[in-house]
Motif scaffolding. Structure first.
Motif, PDB file in Angstrom:
ATOM      1  N   LYS A 293      55.919  70.064  38.097  1.00 18.00           N
ATOM      2  CA  LYS A 293      55.403  70.834  36.966  1.00 18.00           C
ATOM      3  C   LYS A 293      56.354  72.007  36.780  1.00 18.00           C
TER       4      LYS A 293
ATOM      5  N   LYS B  82      55.661  74.441  28.990  1.00 15.60           N
ATOM      6  CA  LYS B  82      55.501  73.803  30.299  1.00 15.60           C
ATOM      7  C   LYS B  82      55.493  72.292  30.147  1.00 15.60           C
ATOM      8  N   LYS B  83      55.827  71.641  31.250  1.00 16.75           N
ATOM      9  CA  LYS B  83      55.775  70.186  31.308  1.00 16.75           C
ATOM     10  C   LYS B  83      55.173  69.826  32.655  1.00 16.75           C
ATOM     11  N   GLU B  84      54.122  69.002  32.614  1.00 13.23           N
ATOM     12  CA  GLU B  84      53.430  68.582  33.834  1.00 13.23           C
ATOM     13  C   GLU B  84      53.574  67.079  34.015  1.00 13.23           C
TER      14      GLU B  84
END
Length: 136
Positions: A40, A28-30
């Motif tokens: 996100k 994941k990337k927020e």
């Protein structure tokens, strides 16, 4: 088209690309900022999910890679790639009817539920990528 190695990016035309259907483990990337919004993304081979400012935008099962995702007040358009047929859920306006086109072919009119979610099935197995256009 290929999986988005950085998980999410802004394209030269200002649209976003996200997801990596080739990952074996969830990533994941927020806190990704684009166009004044914060995104996100969570993605891997089983699911891809996108949120904007904490609100649901996109989910596919199994996971997909999406390029040139563009939203407007009239709908959404993007190109999607995957190794298997996918069920895509989009967060749109609640209780609204939309025209759905897949690779330029009319897939009919569909109505969102009271939560504003619209479900679309796309055939990707053996095809690779398809263009999806959804408009009021």
């Amino acid at each position: 088209m290929a999986a988005v190695a950085e998980l999410i990016r802004t394209e030269a035309d200002g649209k976003i690309s996200f997801g990596n259907h080739l990952l074996q483990e969830k990533r994941k990337k927020e806190g990704f900022e684009a166009g004044g919004d914060e995104y996100k993304v969570k993605t891997f081979k089983e699911i891809t999910k996108l949120e904007r400012n904490g609100m649901f935008v996109y989910e596919s099962v199994p996971g997909t890679s999406v390029e040139h995702f563009a939203e407007s007040e009239n709908g959404v358009s993007f190109t999607v790639e995957g190794t298997e047929d996918a069920q895509i859920t989009l967060g749109l306006e609640e209780d609204t009817e939309y025209d759905v086109k897949i690779n330029g072919e009319d897939a009919g009119r569909m109505r969102t539920n009271l939560g504003g979610k619209l479900n679309v099935s796309v055939e990707l197995a053996g095809i690779g990528e398809v263009k999806v256009e959804i408009s009021k």
